[in-house]
Design a protein around this motif. Structure first.
Motif, PDB file in Angstrom:
ATOM      1  N   LYS A   1       0.422  23.006   3.932  1.00  0.00           N
ATOM      2  CA  LYS A   1      -0.269  22.426   3.068  1.00  0.00           C
ATOM      3  C   LYS A   1       0.899  21.365   2.508  1.00  0.00           C
ATOM      4  N   SER A   2       0.463  20.149   1.874  1.00  0.00           N
ATOM      5  CA  SER A   2       1.018  18.966   1.217  1.00  0.00           C
ATOM      6  C   SER A   2       0.468  17.525   0.927  1.00  0.00           C
ATOM      7  N   ILE A   3       0.418  17.105  -0.519  1.00  0.00           N
ATOM      8  CA  ILE A   3      -0.319  15.770  -0.697  1.00  0.00           C
ATOM      9  C   ILE A   3      -0.093  15.484   0.474  1.00  0.00           C
ATOM     10  N   LEU A   4       1.104  14.821   0.889  1.00  0.00           N
ATOM     11  CA  LEU A   4       1.909  13.705   2.263  1.00  0.00           C
ATOM     12  C   LEU A   4       1.062  14.220   3.325  1.00  0.00           C
ATOM     13  N   ARG A   5       0.793  15.867   3.868  1.00  0.00           N
ATOM     14  CA  ARG A   5       0.285  16.077   4.720  1.00  0.00           C
ATOM     15  C   ARG A   5      -2.042  15.894   4.743  1.00  0.00           C
ATOM     16  N   ASN A   6      -2.110  15.020   3.225  1.00  0.00           N
ATOM     17  CA  ASN A   6      -3.405  15.157   3.875  1.00  0.00           C
ATOM     18  C   ASN A   6      -3.759  13.771   3.493  1.00  0.00           C
ATOM     19  N   LEU A   7      -2.787  13.179   2.663  1.00  0.00           N
ATOM     20  CA  LEU A   7      -2.499  10.944   3.208  1.00  0.00           C
ATOM     21  C   LEU A   7      -2.402  11.098   4.422  1.00  0.00           C
ATOM     22  N   THR A   8      -1.956  12.586   5.290  1.00  0.00           N
ATOM     23  CA  THR A   8      -1.917  12.110   6.596  1.00  0.00           C
ATOM     24  C   THR A   8      -3.061  12.045   7.494  1.00  0.00           C
TER      25      THR A   8
ATOM     26  N   VAL B   1       0.706  -1.511  -0.016  1.00  0.00           N
ATOM     27  CA  VAL B   1      -0.092   0.056   0.420  1.00  0.00           C
ATOM     28  C   VAL B   1       0.683   1.548  -0.136  1.00  0.00           C
ATOM     29  N   LEU B   2       2.230   1.332   0.897  1.00  0.00           N
ATOM     30  CA  LEU B   2       2.850   2.000   0.678  1.00  0.00           C
ATOM     31  C   LEU B   2       3.662   2.238  -0.490  1.00  0.00           C
ATOM     32  N   VAL B   3       3.858   1.370  -1.590  1.00  0.00           N
ATOM     33  CA  VAL B   3       3.986   1.283  -2.758  1.00  0.00           C
ATOM     34  C   VAL B   3       3.207   2.112  -3.869  1.00  0.00           C
ATOM     35  N   ALA B   4       2.348   1.279  -2.940  1.00  0.00           N
ATOM     36  CA  ALA B   4       1.106   2.435  -4.174  1.00  0.00           C
ATOM     37  C   ALA B   4       1.056   3.875  -4.125  1.00  0.00           C
ATOM     38  N   PHE B   5       0.264   4.431  -2.985  1.00  0.00           N
ATOM     39  CA  PHE B   5       0.865   5.394  -2.713  1.00  0.00           C
ATOM     40  C   PHE B   5       1.941   6.110  -3.477  1.00  0.00           C
TER      41      PHE B   5
ATOM     42  N   LEU C   1      -5.581  11.297  -5.685  1.00  0.00           N
ATOM     43  CA  LEU C   1      -5.366  11.770  -6.858  1.00  0.00           C
ATOM     44  C   LEU C   1      -6.450  13.148  -7.804  1.00  0.00           C
ATOM     45  N   TYR C   2      -7.904  12.142  -7.460  1.00  0.00           N
ATOM     46  CA  TYR C   2      -9.204  12.738  -8.160  1.00  0.00           C
ATOM     47  C   TYR C   2      -9.755  14.114  -7.300  1.00  0.00           C
ATOM     48  N   GLY C   3      -9.280  14.713  -6.341  1.00  0.00           N
ATOM     49  CA  GLY C   3     -10.280  15.217  -5.583  1.00  0.00           C
ATOM     50  C   GLY C   3      -9.134  16.803  -5.492  1.00  0.00           C
ATOM     51  N   ASN C   4     -10.073  17.565  -5.486  1.00  0.00           N
ATOM     52  CA  ASN C   4      -9.056  18.944  -5.385  1.00  0.00           C
ATOM     53  C   ASN C   4      -8.053  19.378  -3.797  1.00  0.00           C
ATOM     54  N   ASN C   5      -7.387  18.925  -4.293  1.00  0.00           N
ATOM     55  CA  ASN C   5      -6.354  18.972  -3.032  1.00  0.00           C
ATOM     56  C   ASN C   5      -5.590  20.450  -2.559  1.00  0.00           C
ATOM     57  N   ASN C   6      -6.882  21.257  -3.073  1.00  0.00           N
ATOM     58  CA  ASN C   6      -5.937  22.642  -2.895  1.00  0.00           C
ATOM     59  C   ASN C   6      -7.451  23.066  -1.803  1.00  0.00           C
ATOM     60  N   ARG C   7      -8.546  22.042  -2.223  1.00  0.00           N
ATOM     61  CA  ARG C   7      -9.711  22.969  -1.012  1.00  0.00           C
ATOM     62  C   ARG C   7     -10.044  22.149   0.001  1.00  0.00           C
ATOM     63  N   ASN C   8      -9.002  21.340   0.817  1.00  0.00           N
ATOM     64  CA  ASN C   8      -8.282  21.149   2.538  1.00  0.00           C
ATOM     65  C   ASN C   8      -9.899  20.053   2.846  1.00  0.00           C
ATOM     66  N   TYR C   9     -10.305  19.178   0.981  1.00  0.00           N
ATOM     67  CA  TYR C   9     -11.531  18.293   1.582  1.00  0.00           C
ATOM     68  C   TYR C   9     -10.668  17.364   2.745  1.00  0.00           C
ATOM     69  N   ALA C  10      -9.151  17.177   2.793  1.00  0.00           N
ATOM     70  CA  ALA C  10      -8.548  16.215   3.718  1.00  0.00           C
ATOM     71  C   ALA C  10      -8.577  16.650   4.883  1.00  0.00           C
ATOM     72  N   ARG C  11      -8.558  17.544   5.159  1.00  0.00           N
ATOM     73  CA  ARG C  11      -8.478  18.313   6.034  1.00  0.00           C
ATOM     74  C   ARG C  11      -9.775  18.076   6.706  1.00  0.00           C
ATOM     75  N   ASN C  12     -10.453  18.577   6.155  1.00  0.00           N
ATOM     76  CA  ASN C  12     -11.825  18.716   7.075  1.00  0.00           C
ATOM     77  C   ASN C  12     -12.007  17.684   6.940  1.00  0.00           C
ATOM     78  N   MET C  13     -11.858  16.359   6.554  1.00  0.00           N
ATOM     79  CA  MET C  13     -12.525  15.067   6.533  1.00  0.00           C
ATOM     80  C   MET C  13     -11.901  14.733   8.142  1.00  0.00           C
ATOM     81  N   PHE C  14     -10.658  15.216   8.213  1.00  0.00           N
ATOM     82  CA  PHE C  14     -10.551  14.401   9.640  1.00  0.00           C
ATOM     83  C   PHE C  14     -10.667  15.410  10.450  1.00  0.00           C
ATOM     84  N   LEU C  15     -10.871  16.371  10.039  1.00  0.00           N
ATOM     85  CA  LEU C  15     -11.533  16.967  11.653  1.00  0.00           C
ATOM     86  C   LEU C  15     -13.044  16.531  11.415  1.00  0.00           C
ATOM     87  N   ILE C  16     -14.318  16.390  11.054  1.00  0.00           N
ATOM     88  CA  ILE C  16     -15.226  16.036  10.880  1.00  0.00           C
ATOM     89  C   ILE C  16     -15.297  14.436  11.770  1.00  0.00           C
ATOM     90  N   SER C  17     -14.466  13.676  11.426  1.00  0.00           N
ATOM     91  CA  SER C  17     -13.979  12.738  11.255  1.00  0.00           C
ATOM     92  C   SER C  17     -13.547  12.258  13.235  1.00  0.00           C
TER      93      SER C  17
END
Length: 397
Positions: free
Chosen positions: A299-306, A169-173, A210-226
Motif C-alpha cells: 500500500k502507498s499513495i504512489l501505488r494508488n495513483l498507479t 499533470v505529473l507536477v500537479a500530482f 485527495l478525498y477518497g479513503n486511501n486505506n480502504r483499497n478503492y483504487a485497487r478495487n477500481m483497477f481490478l473491476i476495470s
C-alpha cells in the motif's frame, strides 16, 4: 553529500555547461556524470541537451510537429482580435497563446518547440528528483535510467502537445497529492488542460486521491473491476460512455476514438511487423499487470495513483491510440513505483525484467523513427551548438 563532493559536482556542471555551448554531444558524458551523482543542476542541463536536439530535428510531412510549424506560420500573421476568434473554438488555448507570443517576439517555431521540449523534460526531472533525491545512489540511478527509457522520444520530439500537457499533470500530482499543496495541484491541472484538453481526465483521479479513503483499497478495487473493460467491444464502450453526462467536447472525442479504426489499429492490421512492434511496445504494460498482482498487498499513495492510471488504460483497451497517449503518464508512474518499492524491499527480479522490457521499448521507438534521426543528426550541422542553432525549419515530404 559533504561540501567537497558538492563543489566537485558544481565544477562538473560548469564544465558541462561550457561544453554544451560548444557541442551537445561533447557535453553528454559530463552531464550524465552529474546526473548519476544526483545533481539537480545536471538534470536541467540534460533537459537543455534534449531541447537542442529537438531544435535540430527534421519532421516528416505527416508528423504533428510539421503541422504545428505550419500553424505557427498562420498565427504569425494574426492580430489579437483574430487570435481571440481562434481561441473561441479551441479548448487548448494556452498552446496557441504560446505560439502567438513567441511569433510576436520574433522567435521562430523551432525556438518555441525546443522550449516546450525543455519544459516537458524539466517537469519530469523535477518531479523525479523531488521523489527520489534521498534514495541511495544505486536506486536513484536505476530510476533515472527507467525514466529516460520510459519516454516515447519520437512523440516528445515530433508529437509535442500531449507530453507537454501531461508533464504538468505529473507536477500537479506531485504538488497536490504527495506534497499536500492541493490548490497548486488544481492550478497545474487547469494549466495542463489548456495545453491539451485530454488532461481533463486526470481531474477525477486527482480528486479521488485527495478525498477518497486511501486505506480502504478503492483504487485497487477500481483497477481490478476495470479489467472487465478489456473484454468489451468499441460499440459497447461507446454506448456506456454516451449514457454519461460528459460535456460536448468530450463526447465528440469519444465518437472520434470509438467509431472506426484509429491509426494504431490500422498499423497493426496492415502488417505482421506492425503487430510485432505493437506487442514489444506493450511488454512494459503486461509486465506491469504481473507486478501489480504479485505485489497487490502493498500500500502507498504512489501505488494508488498507479492503480488509477491502469484503470484508465483498461477502460481504453479497445482504443489503442488514446490508450498509448495516456500511457505517457502511466509508464513513468509505474516505473517510479517499481523503483520506490525496490528501495524498500530490495527485490531485484522485477528491476531486471523491467530493464529488459524498457530497453526493447526504446529500441523499437528508435527503429521506427530511425530515418528521421539519421536525416536530422547524421550531418556536420548537428555536431556543434552553433550549427544546430543555425538550422532553418525543414520538413521532409
Amino acid at each position: 553529500m559533504t561540501i567537497q563532493p558538492r563543489l566537485a559536482i558544481k565544477k562538473y556542471n560548469v564544465v558541462s555547461l561550457l561544453t554544451l555551448l560548444v557541442s551537445p554531444w561533447l557535453s553528454a558524458p559530463f552531464i550524465f556524470f552529474g546526473v548519476f551523482k544526483k545533481s539537480r543542476g545536471a538534470l536541467t542541463l540534460l533537459a537543455i541537451f534534449y531541447a537542442l536536439l529537438s531544435y535540430h530535428i527534421i519532421p516528416l510531412e505527416t508528423n504533428d510537429l510539421a503541422s504545428h510549424y505550419r500553424f505557427f506560420e498562420q498565427i504569425e500573421q494574426m492580430n489579437l482580435d483574430q487570435l481571440g476568434v481562434l481561441l473561441e473554438s479551441r479548448a487548448d488555448s494556452m498552446f496557441y497563446i504560446l505560439m502567438f507570443v513567441f511569433s510576436k517576439l520574433g522567435l521562430s517555431a523551432q525556438v518555441l518547440f525546443a522550449f516546450i521540449t525543455f519544459l516537458t523534460l524539466e517537469n519530469f526531472f523535477r518531479v523525479y528528483y523531488s521523489m527520489f533525491k534521498y534514495s541511495d545512489k544505486k536506486t536513484y540511478g536505476i530510476g533515472i535510467v527507467f525514466l529516460l527509457l520510459s519516454f516515447l522520444w519520437s512523440f516528445i520530439f515530433l508529437g509535442v502537445r500531449n507530453y507537454f500537457a501531461f508533464s504538468f499533470v505529473l507536477v500537479a500530482f506531485n504538488q497536490g497529492v504527495f506534497k499536500k499543496k492541493h490548490l497548486q495541484g488544481y492550478l497545474w491541472l487547469l494549466l495542463s488542460s489548456t495545453i491539451h484538453f485530454s488532461s481533463i481526465v486526470f481531474f477525477p483521479i486527482y480528486m479521488a486521491l485527495l478525498y477518497g479513503n486511501n486505506n480502504r483499497n478503492y483504487a485497487r478495487n477500481m483497477f481490478l473491476i476495470s479489467l472487465l473493460f478489456v473484454f468489451l467491444t468499441k460499440k459497447t464502450l461507446l454506448g456506456i460512455a454516451l449514457l454519461l453526462p460528459f460535456p460536448e467536447q468530450i463526447q465528440e472525442k469519444l465518437l472520434w476514438y470509438l467509431t472506426g479504426k484509429d491509426i494504431v489499429e490500422i498499423g497493426i492490421e496492415n502488417s505482421i511487423s506492425g503487430r510485432i512492434l505493437y506487442i514489444i511496445l506493450g511488454l512494459w504494460m503486461y509486465l506491469g499487470y504481473i507486478y501489480l498482482f504479485v505485489t497487490i498487498r502493498r500500500k502507498s499513495i504512489l501505488r494508488n495513483l498507479t492503480y488509477f492510471l491502469f484503470f484508465l488504460l483498461n477502460v481504453l483497451s479497445v482504443a489503442p491510440d488514446p490508450q498509448k497517449r495516456y500511457a505517457y503518464m502511466a509508464r513513468p508512474i509505474l516505473l517510479f513505483l517499481v523503483v520506490y518499492e525496490y528501495g524498500i524491499y530490495k527485490n531485484k527480479l522485477f528491476i531486471y525484467l523491467f530493464m529488459v522490457a524498457m530497453l526493447l521499448f526504446s529500441l523499437v521507438d528508435i527503429y521506427v523513427t530511425k530515418n528521421i534521426y539519421m536525416e536530422s543528426f547524421l550531418n556536420f550541422g548537428s555536431l556543434t551548438t552553433i550549427g544546430i542553432l543555425s538550422k532553418q525549419i525543414e520538413i521532409v515530404n
